[in-house]
Design an enzyme around this catalytic site. Structure first.
Site, mmCIF file in Angstrom:
data_model
loop_
_atom_site.group_PDB
_atom_site.id
_atom_site.type_symbol
_atom_site.label_atom_id
_atom_site.label_comp_id
_atom_site.label_asym_id
_atom_site.label_seq_id
_atom_site.Cartn_x
_atom_site.Cartn_y
_atom_site.Cartn_z
ATOM 1 N N THR A 25 4.674 48.908 -7.013
ATOM 2 C CA THR A 25 5.854 48.385 -6.331
ATOM 3 C C THR A 25 5.521 47.010 -5.768
ATOM 4 O OG1 THR A 25 7.705 48.933 -4.872
ATOM 5 C CG2 THR A 25 5.510 49.372 -4.000
ATOM 6 N N CYS A 31 8.856 46.872 4.538
ATOM 7 C CA CYS A 31 8.862 48.164 3.844
ATOM 8 C C CYS A 31 7.439 48.725 3.771
ATOM 9 C CB CYS A 31 9.394 48.018 2.427
ATOM 10 S SG CYS A 31 11.107 47.462 2.326
ATOM 11 N N HIS A 48 8.813 53.639 -1.933
ATOM 12 C CA HIS A 48 9.005 52.308 -1.331
ATOM 13 C C HIS A 48 10.040 52.509 -0.224
ATOM 14 C CE1 HIS A 48 9.326 47.731 -1.985
ATOM 15 N NE2 HIS A 48 10.048 48.013 -0.912
#
Length: 163
Positions: A25, A31, A48
């Site tokens: 990711t 995040c 994520h």
């Protein structure tokens, strides 16, 4: 990670991998990239996570991968369906940065709150956090190897590291 199958995990997304496939990711700022791994059956999962709690959800069709409190249980279910067992799992995470200099407002501490929420959820399931690279004020890209259980973290400021 040469020649291995790459499984991309988008923002507010989650997925699992096995057989040496690599989960990846990008764009982790505030995040959190959370990985789970069963070292016995070599099943890995990645979420994520964008926000700490689904209690703030406003969309009509809720994306369970977007929130720590809904993404982690869903990831566990998918991993169990692939043969993993919760009692053998271990977690690693990266991200949760404070991307902008802000005042003391708690609602704007998204990065640190994401880390706290992920940690709380893992504690509820009894899953130990083996390593983490969280905080700071910079973005990260991560890759998790489902064979070796290694999390590779890339950032412009700090290069590449493995945990």
């Amino acid at each position: 990670m040469n020649g291995q199958l790459l499984v991309k995990v988008g923002m507010a997304d989650l997925n699992i991998a096995a057989d040496g496939a690599v989960l990846k990711t990008t764009g982790l700022g505030s995040c959190v990239g959370l990985t789970l791994f069963d070292p016995i059956c070599k099943v890995a999962g990645m979420a994520h996570v964008m926000l700490p709690s689904s209690s703030i959800a406003r969309e009509s069709q809720m994306n369970i991968a977007k929130y720590a409190d809904t993404a982690i249980p869903e990831l566990l279910e998918r991993m169990k369906a692939a043969g993993a067992r919760v009692e053998r799992m271990e977690a690693k995470m990266a991200g949760g940065a404070q991307m902008f200099a802000l005042g003391g407002s708690d609602t704007l501490r998204i990065g640190p709150r994401n880390v706290e929420s992920c940690t709380e959820m893992l504690n509820q399931f009894g899953i130990p956090i083996k390593a983490q690279d969280t905080g700071g004020n910079y973005g990260r890209t991560i890759e998790f190897d489902s064979e070796k259980g290694i999390l590779v973290i890339r950032s412009v400021q700090y290069g590449v590291k493995e945990i």
